[in-house]
Motif scaffolding. Structure first.
Motif, PDB file in Angstrom:
ATOM      1  N   TYR A 144      48.086 -15.099  73.319  1.00  0.00           N
ATOM      2  CA  TYR A 144      47.122 -14.080  72.889  1.00  0.00           C
ATOM      3  C   TYR A 144      46.875 -14.177  71.376  1.00  0.00           C
ATOM      4  O   TYR A 144      45.742 -14.149  70.917  1.00  0.00           O
ATOM      5  CB  TYR A 144      47.620 -12.679  73.254  1.00  0.00           C
ATOM      6  CG  TYR A 144      46.618 -11.592  72.911  1.00  0.00           C
ATOM      7  CD1 TYR A 144      45.671 -11.177  73.834  1.00  0.00           C
ATOM      8  CD2 TYR A 144      46.604 -10.995  71.640  1.00  0.00           C
ATOM      9  CE1 TYR A 144      44.733 -10.207  73.530  1.00  0.00           C
ATOM     10  CE2 TYR A 144      45.674 -10.026  71.323  1.00  0.00           C
ATOM     11  CZ  TYR A 144      44.736  -9.630  72.257  1.00  0.00           C
ATOM     12  OH  TYR A 144      43.809  -8.680  71.934  1.00  0.00           O
ATOM     13  N   ASP A 145      47.934 -14.328  70.615  1.00  0.00           N
ATOM     14  CA  ASP A 145      47.811 -14.370  69.149  1.00  0.00           C
ATOM     15  C   ASP A 145      46.951 -15.553  68.709  1.00  0.00           C
ATOM     16  O   ASP A 145      46.040 -15.409  67.894  1.00  0.00           O
ATOM     17  CB  ASP A 145      49.201 -14.494  68.496  1.00  0.00           C
ATOM     18  CG  ASP A 145      50.015 -13.212  68.681  1.00  0.00           C
ATOM     19  OD1 ASP A 145      49.453 -12.246  69.252  1.00  0.00           O
ATOM     20  OD2 ASP A 145      51.195 -13.199  68.279  1.00  0.00           O
TER      21      ASP A 145
ATOM     22  N   VAL B 116      44.838 -17.307  70.472  1.00  0.00           N
ATOM     23  CA  VAL B 116      43.464 -17.117  70.949  1.00  0.00           C
ATOM     24  C   VAL B 116      42.730 -16.162  70.009  1.00  0.00           C
ATOM     25  O   VAL B 116      41.573 -16.383  69.636  1.00  0.00           O
ATOM     26  CB  VAL B 116      43.453 -16.583  72.404  1.00  0.00           C
ATOM     27  CG1 VAL B 116      42.060 -16.084  72.795  1.00  0.00           C
ATOM     28  CG2 VAL B 116      43.906 -17.666  73.370  1.00  0.00           C
ATOM     29  N   LEU B 117      43.434 -15.105  69.565  1.00  0.00           N
ATOM     30  CA  LEU B 117      42.814 -14.129  68.669  1.00  0.00           C
ATOM     31  C   LEU B 117      42.432 -14.771  67.341  1.00  0.00           C
ATOM     32  O   LEU B 117      41.304 -14.612  66.846  1.00  0.00           O
ATOM     33  CB  LEU B 117      43.793 -12.957  68.444  1.00  0.00           C
ATOM     34  CG  LEU B 117      43.360 -11.857  67.470  1.00  0.00           C
ATOM     35  CD1 LEU B 117      42.024 -11.249  67.878  1.00  0.00           C
ATOM     36  CD2 LEU B 117      44.440 -10.764  67.398  1.00  0.00           C
TER      37      LEU B 117
ATOM     38  N   ALA C 163      53.056 -15.407  76.875  1.00  0.00           N
ATOM     39  CA  ALA C 163      51.736 -14.776  76.872  1.00  0.00           C
ATOM     40  C   ALA C 163      51.367 -14.189  75.511  1.00  0.00           C
ATOM     41  O   ALA C 163      50.209 -14.256  75.088  1.00  0.00           O
ATOM     42  CB  ALA C 163      51.689 -13.695  77.947  1.00  0.00           C
ATOM     43  N   GLU C 164      52.352 -13.618  74.780  1.00  0.00           N
ATOM     44  CA  GLU C 164      52.053 -13.012  73.484  1.00  0.00           C
ATOM     45  C   GLU C 164      51.577 -14.069  72.492  1.00  0.00           C
ATOM     46  O   GLU C 164      50.614 -13.849  71.759  1.00  0.00           O
ATOM     47  CB  GLU C 164      53.292 -12.303  72.889  1.00  0.00           C
ATOM     48  CG  GLU C 164      53.666 -11.015  73.570  1.00  0.00           C
ATOM     49  CD  GLU C 164      54.401 -11.241  74.871  1.00  0.00           C
ATOM     50  OE1 GLU C 164      54.846 -12.398  75.125  1.00  0.00           O
ATOM     51  OE2 GLU C 164      54.537 -10.286  75.659  1.00  0.00           O
TER      52      GLU C 164
END
Lengths: 814, 116
Positions: A723-724, A726-727, A719-720
């Protein structure tokens, strides 16, 4: 083969005995319970479940549907129904939640044979598990006759008072004895008839036939019942006569005649026959009115019926909406004449204000007879010199014209002409023609109204179906609705986007047709839409819809399947109310019907009892929900349709949802079908290594990109990391939205590629990328660079491309 | 959409501003405008609660720095709440913001810390 148990529910003693006998013939019958009060549910409780035989004496369609809804077993059900209830009960059988049933109709009169069928059906249900064999017998079982053994005087008394005529004849066919009924039927009293030849009493005509019949009986031949028609006191009387050899106490040979007065029955049959003829005529008219027949073709058939029976030439003219009179149909004994009449109508149309009989009849509204036609009359009514010439050369002798008018509307006129036949028309001919014209006009008006109603219903139906299906990330959707050949039905489908990326699909079917069914469909569809957003459980939605349909007093049975698909969780939730099971085709090409979450139809008082079940929904799998018109074929078992659907869907392989829907429709419905069909295809997208998005460059799109990217990467990375990435991508997209196009509209393209070792994201625009103006906007690019291993920004004339790459590796502790 | 709520924390002089949803460049102008009166009236300190924030981008980070700047100029403090398990905390870590502000796991510890 295991033994079968047969449970009889609500059958009378004669029916019961007959079935018991037949069932014993079939053997392997374990027990036969009889419980007229009990329901089908009791029959389903055993293991194996009993075969049930039920009668329409205690089962109406609603009770049957309700009880079937409570049965979750395969079992054989036989319904004994009178022909007028057969269809209604069959409908209820169709709505049984576990129906993959074959409904077979046996018009069985052989009672034992029915018993054999019942047992065979029971065995089939036990053996096949997945199927329920159903036999619907159309005919009531014959009631067995009591056969008391009577002798001597007792028999004599019985014969004297029996409601059937008995005559004994001597060897010369003179009356020797008779009972009370025979005297009544023959209309004679006392002993005046003794010794008289029976043929004089029985028949007014056809003595010969009766005499030879009775002689044959006397000569020991078997005589089948004969029907005698006679006049009694000026009225028709019909007697059914049975005769056979008989011997007096003294041993003299004579004839025994048994007769019954069947006048009432024959007259009833006759009037039924007349009604049937009228019915057949109506049915034929109905066929003429079929949407595929245009009114002109109907008129042509009417014209052809008139020639040569009633005319040498028949012309039907139509009054168009703009007031023009147009020749619509012509028939003539001589085809060449017909051709020339058609031509003259085109060349010299009838002047609506002129003196032609058609014009006059249309103005006055009543028919006309022209008994004698001659050249003076030709001249009077001719619309042109050519018209005059034609009439002269055909040699019209007499004519009759009647208006085609119905419900205050004038459609035209029908005219009969005689020529070579020399027929002269009279007022009586006009009356007959007016009658035909009235029917034809009604037919035309019905066609007009029918076309209008169908148009309204179809428009209504179409307007109630979703104009487009929502875009749901991770799911491809396709739907088809095809009206049947007859009236518009009440099938519908709908797709409702729910929260958390879930989607609700519904396919339903209102029992009934026409505008009413379409409007009921509209109410239920809206109800489903509202409840789908209000309740999260599929069963709650269906129960709420059922409660609503109760309280609205919609008075319609409906079936529906409601499916909530959660592609992120990989779960389907299904609630099927009396509806055929949805089909799932997995990515590996296996298929299965979802026989779960099943209950009875909506609108029969089952609110609160509908259930739901959850099933896995894997990436790349496809769900097909449909209405029964897709799988039902007249005369073919239902599971044949189900098998074929699965076969077609699997054979299609990995095609897009709309292509799959199109293939299924064309394979399952090669021609037009009577029933309408709704089909909904829901396809979970296959996990793809590549992602490509093309969206308008606005803030909403950036959110959509984040959602899509998150879903695409979701299963592959922790998940991390997701997220990265996607950011980083969001920052690149934000730059495009804020800088690339200034205030103009433009495109935003995002491509993703992922392998085992790295992921590459490309964000592209087609505008002019300007360097960030201030540090306010400056954090985005460093953040991208922090997250990704490589970031390259390539700006050119045609736009800017940001390529970002990140390797997957175990992070080295700092 | 980003839900924006302001609460006065009982027994303390702190105001709590909570953002739920995605706090990104798309909503930043609107959020800045809504924050203006809150910043004006804050007397004790401001707790920005990102517990319900699902996504935070560089525009969100800039907003935090702006709030921080406004408060420090008046001798007040900014406390940021993001639970460790919230992925939005990644943005704070990646931008080094965790070094600049006091980050707390929940509102209670932020309030306790600042008043104690």
């Amino acid at each position: 083969m295991s033994t079968a148990k047969v449970l009889l529910v609500g059958l009378g003693p004669p029916q019961r005995r007959s079935i018991e006998r037949g069932a014993r013939l079939a053997g392997d019958v374990d027990a036969i319970a009889v419980d007229p009060e009990d329901s089908l549910v009791a029959a389903s409780a055993g293991d194996p479940p009993a075969a049930a035989v039920i009668s329409d004496a205690v089962y109406d369609p609603i009770r049957l549907a309700r009880e079937l809804a409570r049965i979750d077993r395969e079992m054989a059900i036989t319904v004994l129904a009178s022909p007028d209830r057969e269809d209604a009960l069959r409908q209820s059988l169709r709505f049984a939640p576990f129906v993959t049933a074959n409904t077979t109709t046996r018009r069985t009169t052989e009672n034992e044979q029915l018993g054999v069928d019942v047992v065979e059906a029971a065995h089939a249900a036990v053996r096949r598990r997945g199927h329920r064999a159903i036999v619907a017998a159309s005919n009531r079982l014959n009631v067995e006759q009591a056969s008391p053994a009577l002798h001597g005087e007792a028999l004599g008394r019985l014969v004297e008072s029996a409601p059937i005529g008995v005559l004994t004849l001597d060897s010369s066919l003179g009356v020797a004895g008779f009972n009370r009924y025979a005297a009544e039927v023959l209309g004679v009293t006392g002993s005046a008839i003794v010794g008289r030849p029976v043929v004089e009493l029985l028949a007014e005509e056809d003595h010969g036939r009766l005499t030879s019949l009775l002689r044959a009986a006397g000569a020991d031949e078997h005589i089948r019942p004969e029907l005698l028609g006679r006049l009694r006191e000026g009225r028709e009387q019909f007697l059914e006569v049975l005769a056979g050899p008989a011997y007096s106490a003294a041993g003299d040979r004579g004839v025994l005649v048994v007769l019954s007065d069947v006048t009432e029955r024959i007259l009833a049959e006759r009037s039924r026959q007349r009604a049937e003829d009228a019915q057949a005529f109506l049915a034929e008219t109905g066929a003429l009115l079929d949407a595929s027949l245009d009114p002109d073709e109907t008129l042509q058939r009417i014209a052809s019926l008139a020639v040569p029976l009633r005319a040498d030439v028949c012309v039907i003219d139509r009054l168009e909406e703009d007031g023009v009179i147009r020749g619509a149909a012509v028939a003539a004994t001589d085809p060449e004449v017909a051709r020339r009449v058609v031509e003259i109508r085109r060349h010299s149309p009838v002047d609506p204000d002129g003196s032609h009989p058609v014009a006059r009849v249309l103005r006055s509204g009543s028919g006309e007879v022209l008994e004698e036609l001659d050249e003076n009359v030709y001249r009077d009514i001719a619309q042109s010199p050519e018209h005059y010439e034609l009439m002269r050369s055909i040699g019209y002798r007499s004519a009759v014209t009647a208006p085609l008018a119905a419900r205050g509307r004038k459609f035209g006129a029908i005219s009969l002409f005689s020529a070579g036949s020399g027929r002269t028309y009279s007022a009586a001919d006009l009356r007959i023609l007016e009658d035909v014209a009235r029917r034809a006009a009604l037919a035309l008006d019905n066609a007009r109204l029918y076309a209008r109603e169908r148009r309204i219903a179809e428009t209504l139906q179409r307007s109630l179906l979703p104009a487009r299906l929502p875009d749901i990330p991770g799911i491809a959707l396709a739907a088809h609705y095809e009206p049947g050949e007859g009236d518009v039905g009440g099938d519908w489908y709908d797709v409702i986007a729910l929260d958390r990326g879930r989607v609700a699909c519904v396919v339903g079917d209102i029992v009934g047709r026409g505008i009413h069914a379409a409007s009921v469909m509209g109410q239920l569809r809206n109800a489903v839409r509202v409840y789908a957003l209000e309740h999260s459980g599929a069963a709650d939605v269906v129960n709420a819809v059922d409660r609503l349909s109760d309280s609205l007093g919609i008075g319609h049975m409906a079936t529906l399947v409601y499916i909530v698909c959660d592609p992120q969780a990989g779960v389907l939730e299904i609630s099927a109310a009396g509806h055929p099971p949805p089909l799932v085709v997995e990515a590996d090409g296996t298929s299965r019907y979802l026989m779960v979450g099943r209950s009875g139809p909506v609108g029969v008082g089952l609110a609160g009892q509908h259930v739901a079940a959850r099933e896995p929904f894997a990436a790349g799998s496809t769900v097909l929900a449909y209405t029964d018109g897709l799988i039902e074929r007249r005369g073919a078992p239902l599971d044949e349709g189900l098998d074929k659907l699965a076969e077609v869907a699997v054979a299609a392989g990995h095609v897009a949802a709309d292509e799959l829907a199109a293939r299924v429709m064309s394979a399952m419905r090669p021609g037009g079908q009577a029933d309408d069909v709704a089909l909904l295809v829901l396809q979970g997208e296959r996990a793809s290594a590549r992602l490509k998005l093309s969206l308008p460059a606005d803030t909403a799109s950036v959110r959509a990109v984040r959602a899509e990217l998150k879903r695409w990467l979701g299963d592959r990375l922790p998940a991390e990391d997701v997220y990265d990435i996607v950011l980083a991508c969001s920052e690149a997209c934000a730059n495009v939205v804020e800088h690339a196009y200034a205030l103009r509209r433009g495109e935003l393209e995002v491509e993703g590629d992922v392998s085992a070792s790295e992921s590459t994201i490309v964000v592209r625009d087609f505008g002019r990328w300007r360097a960030p103006r201030s540090s306010n906007r400056g954090r985005g690019t460093p953040l991208m660079e922090t997250i990704m291993d490589d970031v390259s920004i390539n700006s050119g004339e045609s736009g800017t491309e940001v390529v970002m790459r990140r390797s997957f590796r175990v992070p080295v502790p700092a | 959409m980003t839900a924006f709520t302001v609460t006065q924390l009982a027994d303390t002089a702190h105001e709590v501003v909570e953002f739920a949803g995605d706090l990104d460049f798309a909503v930043i102008d609107e959020v800045t405008e809504q924050l203006e009166p809150v910043l004006q009236r804050v007397s004790g300190g401001l707790i920005v609660d990102l517990s319900q924030t699902t996504f935070l981008d560089s525009a969100g980070i800039k907003l935090l720095y702006d709030i921080h700047g406004a408060l420090t100029a008046r001798g007040q403090r900014l406390h940021v709440v993001v639970p460790a398990e919230n992925l939005a905390r990644r943005t704070l870590e990646l931008t080094g913001t965790t070094e600049s502000f006091a980050i707390y796991d929940d509102v209670e510890s932020a309030a306790g810390e600042s008043s104690g």
